[in-house]
Design a protein around this motif. Structure first.
Motif, PDB file in Angstrom:
ATOM      1  N   GLU A   1       0.835  -1.213   0.000  1.00 23.63           N
ATOM      2  CA  GLU A   1       0.000   0.000   0.000  1.00 23.63           C
ATOM      3  C   GLU A   1       0.862   1.254   0.000  1.00 23.63           C
ATOM      4  O   GLU A   1       0.442   2.322  -0.441  1.00 23.63           O
ATOM      5  CB  GLU A   1      -0.942  -0.004   1.218  1.00 23.63           C
ATOM      6  N   LEU A   2       2.113   1.136   0.487  1.00 19.27           N
ATOM      7  CA  LEU A   2       3.011   2.281   0.457  1.00 19.27           C
ATOM      8  C   LEU A   2       3.362   2.662  -0.984  1.00 19.27           C
ATOM      9  O   LEU A   2       3.570   3.827  -1.311  1.00 19.27           O
ATOM     10  CB  LEU A   2       4.297   1.978   1.231  1.00 19.27           C
ATOM     11  N   LEU A   3       3.408   1.632  -1.862  1.00 18.49           N
ATOM     12  CA  LEU A   3       3.706   1.900  -3.284  1.00 18.49           C
ATOM     13  C   LEU A   3       2.585   2.700  -3.923  1.00 18.49           C
ATOM     14  O   LEU A   3       2.822   3.574  -4.760  1.00 18.49           O
ATOM     15  CB  LEU A   3       3.906   0.579  -4.020  1.00 18.49           C
ATOM     16  N   GLU A   4       1.322   2.420  -3.494  1.00 17.52           N
ATOM     17  CA  GLU A   4       0.203   3.184  -4.019  1.00 17.52           C
ATOM     18  C   GLU A   4       0.333   4.653  -3.619  1.00 17.52           C
ATOM     19  O   GLU A   4       0.059   5.558  -4.404  1.00 17.52           O
ATOM     20  CB  GLU A   4      -1.117   2.609  -3.483  1.00 17.52           C
ATOM     21  N   GLU A   5       0.745   4.886  -2.373  1.00 16.41           N
ATOM     22  CA  GLU A   5       0.934   6.255  -1.922  1.00 16.41           C
ATOM     23  C   GLU A   5       2.067   6.929  -2.698  1.00 16.41           C
ATOM     24  O   GLU A   5       2.015   8.120  -2.995  1.00 16.41           O
ATOM     25  CB  GLU A   5       1.281   6.257  -0.433  1.00 16.41           C
ATOM     26  N   MET A   6       3.106   6.114  -3.059  1.00 15.37           N
ATOM     27  CA  MET A   6       4.234   6.663  -3.831  1.00 15.37           C
ATOM     28  C   MET A   6       3.728   7.152  -5.175  1.00 15.37           C
ATOM     29  O   MET A   6       4.121   8.209  -5.658  1.00 15.37           O
ATOM     30  CB  MET A   6       5.291   5.562  -4.003  1.00 15.37           C
ATOM     31  N   ARG A   7       2.798   6.403  -5.776  1.00 16.30           N
ATOM     32  CA  ARG A   7       2.294   6.756  -7.099  1.00 16.30           C
ATOM     33  C   ARG A   7       1.374   7.964  -7.041  1.00 16.30           C
ATOM     34  O   ARG A   7       1.195   8.661  -8.016  1.00 16.30           O
ATOM     35  CB  ARG A   7       1.532   5.578  -7.696  1.00 16.30           C
ATOM     36  N   SER A   8       0.790   8.166  -5.878  1.00 11.82           N
ATOM     37  CA  SER A   8      -0.274   9.173  -5.803  1.00 11.82           C
ATOM     38  C   SER A   8       0.257  10.588  -5.965  1.00 11.82           C
ATOM     39  O   SER A   8      -0.443  11.439  -6.462  1.00 11.82           O
ATOM     40  CB  SER A   8      -1.032   9.059  -4.489  1.00 11.82           C
ATOM     41  N   GLY A   9       1.476  10.886  -5.554  1.00 10.56           N
ATOM     42  CA  GLY A   9       1.914  12.271  -5.772  1.00 10.56           C
ATOM     43  C   GLY A   9       3.153  12.673  -5.013  1.00 10.56           C
ATOM     44  O   GLY A   9       4.262  12.510  -5.517  1.00 10.56           O
ATOM     45  N   SER A  10       2.958  13.183  -3.783  1.00 15.08           N
ATOM     46  CA  SER A  10       4.071  13.865  -3.115  1.00 15.08           C
ATOM     47  C   SER A  10       5.238  12.932  -2.820  1.00 15.08           C
ATOM     48  O   SER A  10       6.395  13.337  -2.910  1.00 15.08           O
ATOM     49  CB  SER A  10       3.584  14.507  -1.811  1.00 15.08           C
ATOM     50  N   VAL A  11       4.949  11.703  -2.488  1.00 13.19           N
ATOM     51  CA  VAL A  11       6.041  10.778  -2.184  1.00 13.19           C
ATOM     52  C   VAL A  11       6.800  10.439  -3.476  1.00 13.19           C
ATOM     53  O   VAL A  11       8.004  10.213  -3.454  1.00 13.19           O
ATOM     54  CB  VAL A  11       5.504   9.508  -1.493  1.00 13.19           C
ATOM     55  N   GLY A  12       6.050  10.412  -4.606  1.00  7.47           N
ATOM     56  CA  GLY A  12       6.717  10.203  -5.886  1.00  7.47           C
ATOM     57  C   GLY A  12       7.670  11.331  -6.209  1.00  7.47           C
ATOM     58  O   GLY A  12       8.773  11.105  -6.720  1.00  7.47           O
ATOM     59  N   VAL A  13       7.250  12.563  -5.911  1.00  3.97           N
ATOM     60  CA  VAL A  13       8.129  13.717  -6.126  1.00  3.97           C
ATOM     61  C   VAL A  13       9.359  13.598  -5.240  1.00  3.97           C
ATOM     62  O   VAL A  13      10.490  13.902  -5.652  1.00  3.97           O
ATOM     63  CB  VAL A  13       7.361  15.024  -5.836  1.00  3.97           C
ATOM     64  N   LEU A  14       9.141  13.120  -4.005  1.00  7.93           N
ATOM     65  CA  LEU A  14      10.267  12.920  -3.091  1.00  7.93           C
ATOM     66  C   LEU A  14      11.261  11.916  -3.677  1.00  7.93           C
ATOM     67  O   LEU A  14      12.484  12.124  -3.635  1.00  7.93           O
ATOM     68  CB  LEU A  14       9.749  12.411  -1.741  1.00  7.93           C
ATOM     69  N   GLY A  15      10.710  10.831  -4.243  1.00  9.52           N
ATOM     70  CA  GLY A  15      11.584   9.820  -4.843  1.00  9.52           C
ATOM     71  C   GLY A  15      12.397  10.386  -5.994  1.00  9.52           C
ATOM     72  O   GLY A  15      13.594  10.136  -6.113  1.00  9.52           O
ATOM     73  N   LEU A  16      11.727  11.201  -6.839  1.00 15.74           N
ATOM     74  CA  LEU A  16      12.441  11.802  -7.968  1.00 15.74           C
ATOM     75  C   LEU A  16      13.525  12.763  -7.487  1.00 15.74           C
ATOM     76  O   LEU A  16      14.653  12.779  -7.989  1.00 15.74           O
ATOM     77  CB  LEU A  16      11.446  12.534  -8.867  1.00 15.74           C
TER      78      LEU A  16
END
Lengths: 278, 151
Positions: A243-258
């Motif tokens: 479920e953490l991966l879903e949150e990563m895809r959703s937005g802010s965490v994805g930006v953090l990863g980038l």
């Protein structure tokens, strides 16, 4: 009638576009294959810029990426970003491999000169010493010497042979030593004495290059480990908590990863630059 | 601003000096080989300049060329070697001992520089690892977890 002409024009344009694309792709692939085969046959050149392998890897890798994207994702366009990534990755890789080959060739050549020194000290004439050593040499230097020896046998000129060997091995301290060797022999000077004086400086230069290379390798290993480890941990985390991966895809965490990826990339570049000696 | 630019370009300047020293070292080693074969300085200089084209002898007097280099060479620290070589050349004294001494001195400097670089690099690498890899690693691992806990 107008519709007919429009249709013919569109069909003609599409046909021209398709043929152009076909020939472009075909010529690119053909050139990539030619360069790739030549690279496999002759190996990396060490004293001229090497663009062939980069071209081959980029073109063939991109085609493979398009095919994989079509097979697994249903849309080949997802494979398009692979092109610039492959070009960016293969450029430094080819430079690194060419540098490794250059250092290997210099080591082999130094070993050859030591052998030459030993034989000439024992009283063997220079051309005969070169023949004896060439018979037992493998690798790039051995092959180059073998071809040079054919020149020596056919033309009988040591200068021609050494000029050929120099053209294959590139410029640098070794090149100067080979020139000096040829001149010393022509002037009737003791080749053994000449090599006794030339070899220590060549050894010192080789030792320095070896130390710099070892240092950069250790830095590269540290950087690679530091850059890869967080993503491995993330992968393990997401495998237990999808479920953490879903949150990563959703937005802010994805930006953090980038952002983390770009910051680490900057760190790798900075670390590599800091490890440069020259 | 000038000081800041000098500070930021310090690393590049240091590497430029090392690269130039390496080329000079190759140049003097090559010159020494030609002198060892019995060739005079002007012939050996022309051949050795292939290793370092910026020192190419353009056909005027070698002594004046040496004088020009000793005043115009980019790195001031290396100019003194050409002054010594010029003085020796003008005096007619044997050149090979001077060339060998210059070569050995440059090599010692290079090795000393390399030793210092090897000594300082681990601490610099550690600082860069702490600065560029630790914060994003912690953020990547803990931010999703903290976000999930907050929800």
């Amino acid at each position: 009638m107008q519709l007919f002409f429009h249709g013919v024009s569109l069909f003609g344009l599409a046909a021209i576009g398709a043929l152009t694309l076909y020939f472009f792709i075909w010529m690119s692939v053909r050139q990539a294959l030619v360069l790739g085969l030549r690279f496999l046959r002759t190996g990396l050149r060490i004293h001229r810029p090497e663009i062939g392998p980069v071209y081959t890897v980029t073109i063939l890798g991109s085609l493979l990426a398009l095919l994989m994207a079509f097979l697994f994702l249903g849309n080949p366009l997802w494979g398009l970003p692979a092109s610039p990534v492959l070009a960016l990755v293969s450029l430094p890789l080819v430079s690194f491999l060419a540098e490794e080959k250059r250092l290997r060739v210099e080591r082999e050549a130094l070993s050859f000169l030591h052998g030459l020194h030993g034989l000439t000290q024992g009283g063997v004439a220079l051309p005969e010493a070169i023949r004896l050593l060439t018979d037992e040499r493998e690798g790039a230097v051995g092959q180059t010497l073998g071809r040079g020896l054919q020149l020596l046998n056919s033309r009988g000129s040591l200068r021609t042979m050494i000029a050929f060997v120099r053209s294959q091995l590139g410029s640098g301290p070794l090149d100067a030593c080979l020139v000096g060797l040829s001149l010393a022999y022509e002037r009737g000077l003791s080749v053994s004495t000449f090599l006794s004086e030339a070899l220590p400086s060549l050894e010192a230069e080789a030792e320095m290059q070896r130390r710099v290379k070892d240092l950069r390798r250790s830095v590269a290993a540290q950087a690679a480990f530091a850059a890869i480890l967080p993503w491995v941990l993330i992968g393990v985390l997401f495998s237990f908590q999808p479920e953490l991966l879903e949150e990563m895809r959703s937005g802010s965490v994805g930006v953090l990863g980038l952002g983390a990826f770009l910051w680490m990339g900057l760190g790798v570049a900075r670390l590599w630059k800091t490890s440069e000696f020259f | 601003m000038e000081d800041l630019r000098v500070f930021l370009n310090r690393g590049r300047e240091i590497r430029r000096v090392r690269s130039l020293r390496r080329k000079l070292l190759n140049f003097f080693d090559t010159l020494d080989l030609y002198l060892a074969c019995g060739y005079d300085l002007s012939f050996g200089w022309k051949e050795a300049a292939r290793v370092m084209p910026m020192l190419t002898f353009t056909g005027e007097s070698l002594a004046s060329h040496l004088g020009q280099i000793s005043t115009e060479l980019a790195i001031p620290d290396f100019r003194r070697w050409f002054s010594v070589l010029e003085a020796t050349y003008r005096s007619g004294a044997p050149l090979r001992p001077v060339v060998r001494a210059i070569s050995e001195s440059l090599r010692r400097d290079q090795i000393r520089d390399l030793d210092e670089h090897c000594r300082l690099l681990p601490s610099r690498a550690n600082i860069l690892l702490l600065l560029f890899f630790l914060p994003p690693a912690l953020a990547l691992v803990f931010v999703p977890l903290l976000g999930a806990l907050a929800h």
